[in-house]
Design a protein around this motif. Sequence first.
Motif, short mmCIF file in Angstrom:
data_model
loop_
_atom_site.label_atom_id
_atom_site.label_comp_id
_atom_site.label_asym_id
_atom_site.label_seq_id
_atom_site.Cartn_x
_atom_site.Cartn_y
_atom_site.Cartn_z
N LYS A 122 -5.35 1.88 -1.43
CA LYS A 122 -5.63 3.14 -2.15
C LYS A 122 -7.09 3.27 -2.58
O LYS A 122 -7.61 4.36 -2.72
CB LYS A 122 -4.68 3.29 -3.33
CG LYS A 122 -4.81 2.25 -4.39
CD LYS A 122 -3.67 2.35 -5.41
CE LYS A 122 -2.42 1.62 -4.94
NZ LYS A 122 -1.27 1.75 -5.80
N ASP A 147 1.81 3.32 0.13
CA ASP A 147 2.06 3.26 -1.31
C ASP A 147 3.41 3.95 -1.56
O ASP A 147 3.65 5.06 -1.07
CB ASP A 147 0.92 4.00 -2.03
CG ASP A 147 0.67 3.44 -3.41
OD1 ASP A 147 1.51 2.67 -3.90
OD2 ASP A 147 -0.37 3.79 -4.01
N SER A 148 4.30 3.31 -2.33
CA SER A 148 5.70 3.77 -2.38
C SER A 148 5.83 5.21 -2.89
O SER A 148 6.65 5.98 -2.38
CB SER A 148 6.54 2.82 -3.24
OG SER A 148 5.98 2.74 -4.53
N GLU A 149 5.00 5.58 -3.88
CA GLU A 149 5.09 6.94 -4.45
C GLU A 149 4.70 7.98 -3.40
O GLU A 149 5.32 9.03 -3.29
CB GLU A 149 4.16 7.07 -5.66
CG GLU A 149 4.53 6.18 -6.85
CD GLU A 149 4.14 4.72 -6.67
OE1 GLU A 149 3.54 4.38 -5.62
OE2 GLU A 149 4.45 3.91 -7.57
N ASN A 214 -3.45 1.99 -12.10
CA ASN A 214 -2.78 2.16 -10.80
C ASN A 214 -2.26 3.58 -10.64
O ASN A 214 -2.42 4.20 -9.58
CB ASN A 214 -1.64 1.13 -10.66
CG ASN A 214 -1.01 1.20 -9.28
OD1 ASN A 214 -1.71 1.23 -8.27
ND2 ASN A 214 0.31 1.27 -9.22
N GLU A 218 -3.44 6.44 -8.07
CA GLU A 218 -2.43 7.11 -7.23
C GLU A 218 -2.48 8.63 -7.34
O GLU A 218 -2.18 9.34 -6.38
CB GLU A 218 -1.03 6.59 -7.59
CG GLU A 218 -0.85 5.16 -7.13
CD GLU A 218 0.53 4.58 -7.39
OE1 GLU A 218 0.78 3.45 -6.95
OE2 GLU A 218 1.36 5.24 -8.04
MG MG Z 1 2.40 2.65 -5.90
#
Ligand code: MG
Length: 383
Positions: A122, A147-149, A214, A218
């Motif tokens: 990121k 990135d999971s989101e 973080n 994001e």
């Molecule tokens: Mg994440």
Amino acid sequence: MKWISLLGATGSIGTQTLDVIRNHPDDFKLAAFSAGRNIDGAKKIIREFQPEFVSVAEKAGCDRLRTEFGSAVTFGHGEEGLVEAAVYPKADMLVNAVLGSVGLLPTLQAIEAGKTIAIANKETLVTAGHLVMEEARRHQVDILPIDSEHAAIFQCLQGENKDEVKRLIITASGGSFRDLSREELAHVMVKDALNHPNWSMGAKITIDSATMMNKGLEVIEAHWLFDLPFEQIDTILHRESIVHSLVEFRDNSVKAQLGTPDMRIPIQYALSYPNRMALPGSNRLDLAEIGQLHFQKMDKARFYCLKLAYEAGKIGGSMPTVLNAANEAAVTAFLEEKIPFLRIEQLIEKALARHNGIKHPDLETIQSIDAETRSFVRSLISF
Ligand code: MG
Ligand code: NDP
């Protein structure tokens, strides 16, 4: 068969990416990879996956590998080696799982070489999202989020019209200190910060989760990936890390993506996109067993780094470059036990306050602001 080049193969995301490749030998093959200083880890990967090109951070490590493997593998090192791995001709896709803004140049070069990019890194999007997205558009290259989101939002947006999106809602677990007051944060230790309640990740992102930077990174990452203004990107606390993020549409309908906290799910989706594959060894989501999911408003006074990130993101230009570089330098100092936890946000704020923003910084300007910010932060630490 998709040939992969993997940057950061010895890290947390790198190791889980290798697991996905290992599980699907008929679909994915490792063409090239990079590691940092973990030479023993690199050796193991070479023996198992037999890539053609490998790069490590330092020349000494590179020489060790050459002595052991001879001419069966081509080796490189440093930034040049990282770029060479990223643009390796045989690779169709670059999985960028390296740590920090060192990932920017190899990403830009891989885009220019026409590789599909699967990005976990990121910091690259935060430091120079405008350059990355511009290059991707110009070369018609897909940037697929790991990135999971962002993987969740990307999945929610499949088949939807972007103009009908009202808001992205990014979930945050709250990190290791989510139940502590700001007074209690003054005395926390590195080992406590590294103890994340839901995810097992690399050290830097675990600290970023504890400071909530973080989530700030994001938000900026989402701004670039999904081309939406900051006013349409919200965050919400969600302790369980089951709902990975949500998208609200103009009719007030909300779509969410759910799953167990297992990074191999978003990694594999980026690799197999637009298809899905079985994921051996991952647990199914059992909502009846979980019983309850919790959501809570984000308090930006409590999570000051998130506020700094929104501000830097909204100003744009070179501000996010400063935010990211200052954060990388401050988190390194915290991990080395040179500064207390709350000093991280103070150092970032100082770096932002002294910076005269530049509107459309080019690569060279970004690299020099990044280096200059790190040395400014380090100069404050030695006093
Ligand atoms: Mg994440
Ligand atoms: P790790 O610290 O576990 O791994 C980082 C990797 O990068 C290692 O392979 C390391 O090599 C390599 N590396 C570090 N510095 C350099 C350098 N200067 N030059 C070359 N290689 C270097 O990090 P994570 O896997 O946790 O995170 C990687 C990226 O993915 C970050 O941007 C993070 O924000 C993002 N991310 C991570 C998630 C996670 O679950 N871990 C979730 C979502 C995003 P070595 O170890 O050999 O020294």
